[in-house]
Write a protein that holds these residues in place. Structure first.
Motif, PDB file in Angstrom:
ATOM      1  N   ILE A 176       0.616  -1.165   0.204  1.00 23.50           N
ATOM      2  CA  ILE A 176       0.013   0.228  -0.003  1.00 23.50           C
ATOM      3  C   ILE A 176       1.216   0.984  -0.308  1.00 23.50           C
ATOM      4  CG2 ILE A 176      -2.159   1.231   1.217  1.00 23.50           C
ATOM      5  CD1 ILE A 176      -2.465  -1.829  -0.162  1.00 23.50           C
ATOM      6  N   PHE A 177       0.980   2.153  -1.175  1.00 25.52           N
ATOM      7  CA  PHE A 177       1.738   3.372  -1.022  1.00 25.52           C
ATOM      8  C   PHE A 177       0.842   4.893  -0.505  1.00 25.52           C
ATOM      9  CE2 PHE A 177       2.907   0.455  -4.470  1.00 25.52           C
ATOM     10  CZ  PHE A 177       4.273   0.270  -4.302  1.00 25.52           C
ATOM     11  N   LEU A 178       1.843   5.393   0.047  1.00 28.19           N
ATOM     12  CA  LEU A 178       1.236   6.848   0.513  1.00 28.19           C
ATOM     13  C   LEU A 178       1.167   7.916  -0.677  1.00 28.19           C
ATOM     14  CD1 LEU A 178       2.543   4.608   3.120  1.00 28.19           C
ATOM     15  CD2 LEU A 178       2.315   7.185   4.014  1.00 28.19           C
ATOM     16  N   ILE A 179       0.288   8.804  -0.549  1.00 24.09           N
ATOM     17  CA  ILE A 179       0.552  10.272  -1.104  1.00 24.09           C
ATOM     18  C   ILE A 179       0.098  11.187  -0.286  1.00 24.09           C
ATOM     19  CG2 ILE A 179      -0.720   9.317  -3.404  1.00 24.09           C
ATOM     20  CD1 ILE A 179      -3.136  10.573  -3.163  1.00 24.09           C
ATOM     21  N   THR A 180       0.609  12.218  -0.732  1.00 20.49           N
ATOM     22  CA  THR A 180       0.219  13.577   0.087  1.00 20.49           C
ATOM     23  C   THR A 180      -0.286  14.495  -1.087  1.00 20.49           C
ATOM     24  OG1 THR A 180       2.653  14.708   0.341  1.00 20.49           O
ATOM     25  CG2 THR A 180       2.367  12.991   1.653  1.00 20.49           C
ATOM     26  N   PRO A 181      -0.737  15.662   0.295  1.00 21.36           N
ATOM     27  CA  PRO A 181      -0.672  16.680  -0.821  1.00 21.36           C
ATOM     28  C   PRO A 181       0.504  17.488  -1.660  1.00 21.36           C
ATOM     29  CG  PRO A 181      -1.679  17.161   1.939  1.00 21.36           C
ATOM     30  CD  PRO A 181      -0.511  15.906   1.862  1.00 21.36           C
ATOM     31  N   GLN A 182       1.253  17.337  -1.623  1.00 19.37           N
ATOM     32  CA  GLN A 182       2.539  17.768  -2.080  1.00 19.37           C
ATOM     33  C   GLN A 182       3.056  16.484  -3.146  1.00 19.37           C
ATOM     34  OE1 GLN A 182       2.302  18.403   1.320  1.00 19.37           O
ATOM     35  NE2 GLN A 182       2.196  20.281   0.946  1.00 19.37           N
ATOM     36  N   THR A 183       1.701  15.078  -3.338  1.00 23.34           N
ATOM     37  CA  THR A 183       2.293  14.324  -4.925  1.00 23.34           C
ATOM     38  C   THR A 183       1.318  15.172  -5.908  1.00 23.34           C
ATOM     39  OG1 THR A 183       2.818  12.568  -2.469  1.00 23.34           O
ATOM     40  CG2 THR A 183       2.897  12.052  -5.314  1.00 23.34           C
ATOM     41  N   SER A 184       2.916  14.712  -6.938  1.00 22.21           N
ATOM     42  CA  SER A 184       2.508  15.758  -8.197  1.00 22.21           C
ATOM     43  C   SER A 184       1.183  14.519  -8.311  1.00 22.21           C
ATOM     44  CB  SER A 184       3.338  15.544  -8.734  1.00 22.21           C
ATOM     45  OG  SER A 184       4.389  14.180  -9.229  1.00 22.21           O
ATOM     46  N   ILE A 218       1.272  10.575  -8.364  1.00 25.24           N
ATOM     47  CA  ILE A 218      -0.178  10.070  -8.188  1.00 25.24           C
ATOM     48  C   ILE A 218      -0.736   9.350  -8.883  1.00 25.24           C
ATOM     49  CG2 ILE A 218      -1.985   9.697  -7.857  1.00 25.24           C
ATOM     50  CD1 ILE A 218      -1.377  13.076  -5.979  1.00 25.24           C
ATOM     51  N   LYS A 219      -0.103   9.519 -10.124  1.00 25.29           N
ATOM     52  CA  LYS A 219      -0.692   7.621 -11.332  1.00 25.29           C
ATOM     53  C   LYS A 219       0.088   6.820 -11.430  1.00 25.29           C
ATOM     54  CE  LYS A 219      -2.860  12.029 -14.123  1.00 25.29           C
ATOM     55  NZ  LYS A 219      -3.005  12.877 -15.394  1.00 25.29           N
ATOM     56  N   GLN A 220       1.702   7.688 -11.357  1.00 30.54           N
ATOM     57  CA  GLN A 220       2.439   6.426 -11.372  1.00 30.54           C
ATOM     58  C   GLN A 220       2.096   4.687 -10.068  1.00 30.54           C
ATOM     59  OE1 GLN A 220       6.617   8.074 -11.096  1.00 30.54           O
ATOM     60  NE2 GLN A 220       6.965   8.176 -12.899  1.00 30.54           N
ATOM     61  N   ILE A 221       1.454   5.569  -8.821  1.00 31.69           N
ATOM     62  CA  ILE A 221       1.318   5.039  -7.953  1.00 31.69           C
ATOM     63  C   ILE A 221       0.161   4.232  -8.199  1.00 31.69           C
ATOM     64  CG2 ILE A 221       0.659   5.343  -5.532  1.00 31.69           C
ATOM     65  CD1 ILE A 221       2.845   7.567  -5.118  1.00 31.69           C
ATOM     66  N   ASP A 222      -1.293   4.966  -8.994  1.00 25.68           N
ATOM     67  CA  ASP A 222      -2.356   4.397  -9.078  1.00 25.68           C
ATOM     68  C   ASP A 222      -2.368   3.192  -9.954  1.00 25.68           C
ATOM     69  OD1 ASP A 222      -4.431   4.469  -8.562  1.00 25.68           O
ATOM     70  OD2 ASP A 222      -5.908   4.467 -10.789  1.00 25.68           O
ATOM     71  N   ALA A 223      -0.782   3.689 -11.196  1.00 23.02           N
ATOM     72  CA  ALA A 223      -0.673   2.042 -11.770  1.00 23.02           C
ATOM     73  C   ALA A 223      -0.284   0.595 -10.480  1.00 23.02           C
ATOM     74  CB  ALA A 223      -0.329   2.932 -13.046  1.00 23.02           C
TER      75      ALA A 223
END
Length: 253
Positions: free
Chosen positions: A147-155, A159-164
């Motif tokens: 499970i990966f984390l994203i934050t308000p600062q993540t581009s 985010i699309k890379q993490i989603d993929a």
């Protein structure tokens, strides 16, 4: 099917609880997990204590320090959880830093997780590219979701890379700070929630950091699949002990 994938298909807002294994006392781990399931929690994040928890706020750091002093280790946690699937059926995720997993041996760590019935791992300090290059095959071999984390600062690109790369849910950190450092959500968070919703990601999002009661749970899940409570639950455990678990969950739901 992986239990996390099954759970996120349910037509409800999901509540996840995080706690540090071995806190308040060394042998509380299994009882806490069982009580959380009995009280309607949807999945549980079991914190593997570490001596240098960079992303954690003071509450979780303190609980982690106490757990280490109590004698919690990776081996102890695995020993405690060896029969957990005889009584617990909801998804279980181990959240921890990469160093203890590396020391244990990543292949051995993942194999033991699979044997016990752990469904996924959250490793805040394991970069996506390193995971994909060196460890993804090991996780897949043992049926574990990362499970990966994203934050308000993540581009948006990141985010699309993490989603993929994800195959379960995305842990959506509500702020750029450390855990337990917020009180409620302001316009910045609301804009962030809205921005992510508009991206139409393939993986649902579960929000962590700053959720502590029914109001913040409702706010956080307005446009997401669920929310994670950590620091507020640990504070309650510290104050009320295990007997207070039922009251805490009812106050959120």
């Amino acid at each position: 099917m992986n239990r996390i994938k099954q759970k996120i298909q349910e037509d409800k807002k999901l509540l996840s609880i995080y706690f540090s294994a071995g806190f308040p006392t060394l042998n509380d781990t299994v009882t806490i997990i069982q009580d959380l399931e009995k009280n309607g929690v949807d999945f549980i994040e079991i914190g593997l204590p570490f001596s240098d928890p960079l992303a954690d706020g003071p509450t979780i750091q303190e609980s982690s320090t106490i757990a280490l002093k109590n004698g919690m280790t990776t081996e102890t946690l695995f020993s405690q959880l060896k029969d957990i699937r005889k009584t617990v059926h909801i998804p279980l995720i181990i959240m921890g830093y990469f160093n203890p997993m590396l020391q244990y041996g990543v292949e051995a760590f993942c194999a033991t997780c699979a044997e016990i019935g752990i469904d996924g791992l959250i490793i805040p300090d394991l970069p996506l590219d390193v995971f994909e290059r060196e460890y993804k095959a090991i996780f897949e071999k043992h049926g574990l979701l990362n499970i990966f984390l994203i934050t308000p600062q993540t581009s948006d690109e990141r985010i699309k890379q993490i989603d993929a790369a994800s195959d379960g849910f995305i842990y959506m950190v509500s702020s750029a700070g450390v855990t337990g450092s917020q009180s409620g959500f302001g316009n910045t968070q609301e804009d962030y929630f809205s921005r992510i919703k508009k991206m139409n990601l393939k993986n649902p999002q579960v929000v962590g950091f700053g959720i502590k009661d029914a109001e913040t749970f409702k706010q956080a899940t307005k446009s997401t699949k669920g929310a994670i409570i950590g620091s507020a639950f640990i504070k309650h455990l510290h104050k009320e002990g295990i007997k207070g678990i039922s009251g805490f969950i009812k106050s959120v739901r």
